[in-house]
Design a protein around this motif. Sequence first.
Motif, PDB file in Angstrom:
ATOM      1  N   ASN A  27       0.855  -1.193   0.000  1.00 21.49           N
ATOM      2  CA  ASN A  27       0.000   0.000   0.000  1.00 21.49           C
ATOM      3  C   ASN A  27       0.889   1.240   0.000  1.00 21.49           C
ATOM      4  OD1 ASN A  27      -2.604  -1.587   0.929  1.00 21.49           O
ATOM      5  ND2 ASN A  27      -1.027  -2.063   2.443  1.00 21.49           N
ATOM      6  N   SER A  29       0.465   5.771   0.491  1.00 21.11           N
ATOM      7  CA  SER A  29      -0.419   6.888   0.832  1.00 21.11           C
ATOM      8  C   SER A  29       0.149   8.178   0.272  1.00 21.11           C
ATOM      9  CB  SER A  29      -0.574   7.009   2.350  1.00 21.11           C
ATOM     10  OG  SER A  29      -1.141   5.841   2.888  1.00 21.11           O
ATOM     11  N   LEU A  70      -8.286   6.159  -1.845  1.00 20.74           N
ATOM     12  CA  LEU A  70      -9.324   6.267  -0.833  1.00 20.74           C
ATOM     13  C   LEU A  70      -8.940   7.265   0.259  1.00 20.74           C
ATOM     14  CD1 LEU A  70     -10.260   2.489  -0.477  1.00 20.74           C
ATOM     15  CD2 LEU A  70     -11.371   4.244  -1.871  1.00 20.74           C
ATOM     16  N   GLN A  71      -9.869   8.176   0.538  1.00 17.56           N
ATOM     17  CA  GLN A  71      -9.643   9.170   1.585  1.00 17.56           C
ATOM     18  C   GLN A  71     -10.227   8.674   2.901  1.00 17.56           C
ATOM     19  OE1 GLN A  71     -10.475  13.317   0.484  1.00 17.56           O
ATOM     20  NE2 GLN A  71     -10.725  12.667  -1.651  1.00 17.56           N
ATOM     21  N   ASP A  72      -9.493   8.959   3.972  1.00 19.01           N
ATOM     22  CA  ASP A  72      -9.927   8.567   5.309  1.00 19.01           C
ATOM     23  C   ASP A  72     -10.428   9.811   6.034  1.00 19.01           C
ATOM     24  OD1 ASP A  72     -10.324   7.633   7.849  1.00 19.01           O
ATOM     25  OD2 ASP A  72      -8.312   6.766   8.083  1.00 19.01           O
ATOM     26  N   PRO A  73     -11.729   9.846   6.395  1.00 19.32           N
ATOM     27  CA  PRO A  73     -12.258  11.051   7.067  1.00 19.32           C
ATOM     28  C   PRO A  73     -11.514  11.406   8.351  1.00 19.32           C
ATOM     29  CG  PRO A  73     -14.056   9.601   6.353  1.00 19.32           C
ATOM     30  CD  PRO A  73     -12.784   8.844   6.158  1.00 19.32           C
ATOM     31  N   SER A  74     -10.935  10.402   9.009  1.00 18.96           N
ATOM     32  CA  SER A  74     -10.218  10.686  10.251  1.00 18.96           C
ATOM     33  C   SER A  74      -8.834  11.276   9.998  1.00 18.96           C
ATOM     34  CB  SER A  74     -10.074   9.393  11.082  1.00 18.96           C
ATOM     35  OG  SER A  74      -9.294   8.435  10.384  1.00 18.96           O
ATOM     36  N   ARG A  75      -8.393  11.212   8.737  1.00 16.97           N
ATOM     37  CA  ARG A  75      -7.073  11.780   8.385  1.00 16.97           C
ATOM     38  C   ARG A  75      -7.252  12.700   7.180  1.00 16.97           C
ATOM     39  NH1 ARG A  75      -3.300   7.069   7.035  1.00 16.97           N
ATOM     40  NH2 ARG A  75      -1.787   8.782   6.929  1.00 16.97           N
ATOM     41  N   THR A  78      -5.227  13.228   3.236  1.00 14.40           N
ATOM     42  CA  THR A  78      -4.488  12.031   2.851  1.00 14.40           C
ATOM     43  C   THR A  78      -5.412  11.053   2.139  1.00 14.40           C
ATOM     44  OG1 THR A  78      -4.944  10.866   4.930  1.00 14.40           O
ATOM     45  CG2 THR A  78      -2.940  12.211   4.833  1.00 14.40           C
ATOM     46  N   CYS A  79      -4.796  10.205   1.298  1.00 12.96           N
ATOM     47  CA  CYS A  79      -5.531   9.115   0.668  1.00 12.96           C
ATOM     48  C   CYS A  79      -4.590   7.930   0.508  1.00 12.96           C
ATOM     49  CB  CYS A  79      -6.135   9.525  -0.680  1.00 12.96           C
ATOM     50  SG  CYS A  79      -4.897   9.822  -1.978  1.00 12.96           S
ATOM     51  N   THR A  80      -5.147   6.722   0.334  1.00 12.05           N
ATOM     52  CA  THR A  80      -4.365   5.497   0.287  1.00 12.05           C
ATOM     53  C   THR A  80      -4.757   4.651  -0.910  1.00 12.05           C
ATOM     54  OG1 THR A  80      -4.216   5.479   2.701  1.00 12.05           O
ATOM     55  CG2 THR A  80      -3.700   3.422   1.555  1.00 12.05           C
ATOM     56  N   HIS A  82      -4.594   0.873  -2.046  1.00  8.41           N
ATOM     57  CA  HIS A  82      -4.396  -0.459  -1.491  1.00  8.41           C
ATOM     58  C   HIS A  82      -4.073  -1.449  -2.610  1.00  8.41           C
ATOM     59  CE1 HIS A  82      -5.795   0.689   2.512  1.00  8.41           C
ATOM     60  NE2 HIS A  82      -6.777   1.364   1.914  1.00  8.41           N
TER      61      HIS A  82
END
Length: 314
Positions: A27, A29, A70-75, A78-80, A82
């Motif tokens: 993965n 980011s 994919l974006q993480d609402p808690s971060r 940033t996006c990852t 996979h």
Amino acid sequence: LLPAVSLRLGHLPGVPFVSCRASDYENFSCSWTSSMETFLPTRYITTYRKKSLTGEEKWRNKNGHVGLCLQDPSRPGTCTVHGSEFWSSYRLNITEVNPLGSSFRLLDVTMQAIIKPDPPEGLVVEPIPLAPRRLHVSWKYPSSWPKEPHFQLRFRLQYRPVIHRSWSVVETVNLSEVITDAFAGLEHVVQVSAKDFLDAGNWSEWSAEARATPVRDLATTASEETTTDASLESLAEEPSQAPNPEPINRSDPLEKMAVLVSLGIFAFFVLAAVLVITILIWLRVRKHGKEKTKPHNFLVAATHLKALPSELGC
């Protein structure tokens, strides 16, 4: 009030700043920041496409399919991606959008270039019994790194006494190392970082510090204990009420012994030199005496031979 217009003051989005990092080979980011303040509600569209590293110029997705980073609402920011592939490169598209328009940044990334492991975990530093200059250090792979044997890490260990500023650095492929030049009795601070075994990407950040103190040297400890006991005994003695009329002898018994030994050695060498000189003189005198007696003996022998014919004639 007849008509009314609501104005929302702001700016078009600027091109965002983007950077990507992979903490493993599965993965990666990406993170971004806006290049300017727009004063308007902003959202981001984050996508990627993949191409091979075998020289093909066209993108693999023939139908133009775009994958989502994919974006993480808690971060936020940033996006990852996979399931990334080791032998592939990726083109990231980070688009900043607000009510006045949009702006985007394209970034090509390769896994080998952006790989940066997380710091090693579980760092433990322990003193080694009966070894005043050694410390045993051990650690574990970061939990985010895959455990497959073909994805290995090498490590960099740095250590120093707490009271010093300069670091000593050792590299290893093992999960433990023995520091052999530690300072006995001084607390040491140790850290470790990791990098891909084949030297791809960058070193990880340094791990959290761990500290330990090597065991003290037994000889030094015994000497210090003896000194401490002597000091305590001297403090325990009560001071004399009357002054001691005898002169204070400040000479050290060891110094006296050293002086006596030195004088004995010096006397031995003087006697040996005198003996050698005496023997040489005696040998010379003896040799000279022999040389003086040789002509006299020769004359006596010659006289005897001269007298023999007359005796035979008689």
